[in-house]
Enzyme design. Structure first.
Site, PDB file in Angstrom:
ATOM      1  N   ASN A 161       8.006  31.820  76.959  1.00 60.29           N
ATOM      2  CA  ASN A 161       7.183  31.443  75.792  1.00 60.29           C
ATOM      3  C   ASN A 161       7.406  32.291  74.559  1.00 60.29           C
ATOM      4  OD1 ASN A 161       5.212  31.039  78.429  1.00 60.29           O
ATOM      5  ND2 ASN A 161       5.297  29.294  77.049  1.00 60.29           N
TER       6      ASN A 161
ATOM      7  N   LYS B 135      11.928  27.613  86.810  1.00 59.41           N
ATOM      8  CA  LYS B 135      12.835  27.852  85.672  1.00 59.41           C
ATOM      9  C   LYS B 135      13.260  29.314  85.611  1.00 59.41           C
ATOM     10  CE  LYS B 135      11.925  28.419  81.230  1.00 59.41           C
ATOM     11  NZ  LYS B 135      11.253  28.214  79.958  1.00 59.41           N
TER      12      LYS B 135
ATOM     13  N   HIS C  14      14.169  22.157  76.167  1.00 54.18           N
ATOM     14  CA  HIS C  14      15.260  21.422  75.504  1.00 54.18           C
ATOM     15  C   HIS C  14      15.966  20.504  76.506  1.00 54.18           C
ATOM     16  CE1 HIS C  14      14.845  23.780  71.895  1.00 54.18           C
ATOM     17  NE2 HIS C  14      14.963  24.895  72.584  1.00 54.18           N
TER      18      HIS C  14
ATOM     19  N   ASP D 193       7.971  14.406  84.323  1.00 47.82           N
ATOM     20  CA  ASP D 193       7.539  15.679  83.727  1.00 47.82           C
ATOM     21  C   ASP D 193       8.499  16.807  84.119  1.00 47.82           C
ATOM     22  OD1 ASP D 193       6.916  16.368  86.318  1.00 47.82           O
ATOM     23  OD2 ASP D 193       4.756  16.176  86.071  1.00 47.82           O
TER      24      ASP D 193
END
Ligand code: SF4
Length: 230
Positions: free
Chosen positions: A45, A133, A153, A169
Site C-alpha cells: 500500500n 501477493k 495492475h 476478484d
C-alpha cells in the site's frame, strides 16, 4: 481450441508484445530472502520510492534483523514511518521476526530456495500480514521460483484483456491466472503487465489508442469507442 488454450496463447502474445514495447525484463542480484520479505511488507500500500526509503532507514538504524527483532515496536515504526502504515507494519515485522527466530533458531529464510513453490507459499502465508501477493513476490524475486504475484495492475489489465472474467476478484485472480501462465513466462508476464498498467492501461483513461495490445484486448475496442467524441 479450448478457452484455456486460447487464453494461454494470448498470454504468450502479450508477453512478446510487452517485451518489444518496454524491453526485456532483467533482474538484479538476488538478495537474502528475509530482506526481500521485509522489503515486500514495507511495499504494501505505498509507492516504490517510499518503501525503498523506509527499508534504507530501517537498515541504517539497525545493524541486523536480530536488532529489529529485539527493538521496541515504537522504534521500528519510527524508522519505517516514511513507508506509510508504520503502526501496522512495525508490529507485523517484529512478530514475524520473532516467529522465524523461535521456529528456526536463526533469522534466515534461505531454506525456502530449496523448497517446492507450493510448500514455500504455505510457509509464508501462515504469517499474519503475508497474503498470496506478498509471498509470491518473495518467491519470484528472491528465490526465482515461478510463482505469480497478482497486484492491482495485473488484476485490472488481465480483466480488460479478457484473461479472467469481469467479476473475478483479486483473490480468485490469484487462483485463475497462474493456470494460464507457463513457468517460463511468469516473470515476463508479471513485470510486463505492471509496466503496462502503470504507463498505458491506467485505471482511469487507459491509452487504448496507443496500446500495443489493442488487437488482443477484449475491453479495448469498447473503451476506445466510448472515448471518441459523439
Ligand atoms: Fe488496456 Fe486499452 Fe490496451 Fe486493452 S487496449 S490493454 S484496455 S490500454
Amino acid at each position: 481450441m479450448t478457452a484455456r488454450q486460447h487464453a494461454r496463447r494470448k498470454v504468450a502474445a502479450v508477453c512478446r508484445r510487452l517485451a518489444k514495447a518496454y524491453g526485456p525484463v532483467e533482474l538484479g542480484e538476488r538478495g537474502p530472502v528475509l530482506d526481500e520479505l521485509i522489503a515486500t511488507i514495507l511495499s504494501q500500500n505505498t509507492s516504490d520510492t517510499n518503501s525503498h526509503a523506509a527499508f534504507e532507514e530501517l537498515s541504517r538504524r539497525f545493524p541486523d534483523w536480530d536488532a529489529v527483532r529485539r527493538a521496541p515496536v515504537k522504534r521500528i515504526a519510527a524508522a519505517i514511518r516514511r513507508g506509510g502504515l508504520a503502526d501496522q507494519k512495525a508490529p507485523r515485522i517484529k512478530t514475524i521476526l520473532r516467529a522465524i527466530h523461535r521456529e528456526l533458531g536463526e533469522l534466515s529464510l534461505e531454506f525456502l530456495r530449496d523448497v517446492p513453490p507450493a510448500e514455500a507459499m504455505e510457509y509464508l502465508t501462515r504469517f499474519d500480514g503475508i497474503g498470496p501477493k506478498t509471498a509470491a513476490c518473495v518467491l519470484l524475486f528472491a528465490c526465482r521460483k515461478p510463482v505469480l504475484p497478482v497486484d492491482t495492475h495485473m488484476h485490472r489489465v488481465s480483466r480488460r484483456l479478457g484473461l479472467i472474467g469481469p467479476n473475478v476478484d483479486a483473490a480468485r485472480a490469484h487462483d485463475e491466472l497462474p493456470r494460464l501462465v507457463p513457468p517460463r513466462l511468469v516473470l515476463d508476464f508479471h513485470v510486463g503487465l505492471i509496466r503496462h498498467g502503470r504507463r498505458v492501461c491506467k485505471a482511469r483513461n487507459p491509452g487504448c489508442e496507443e496500446c500495443p495490445l489493442l488487437d488482443l484486448c477484449d475491453e479495448g475496442p469498447r473503451l476506445l469507442e466510448r472515448s471518441r467524441p459523439a
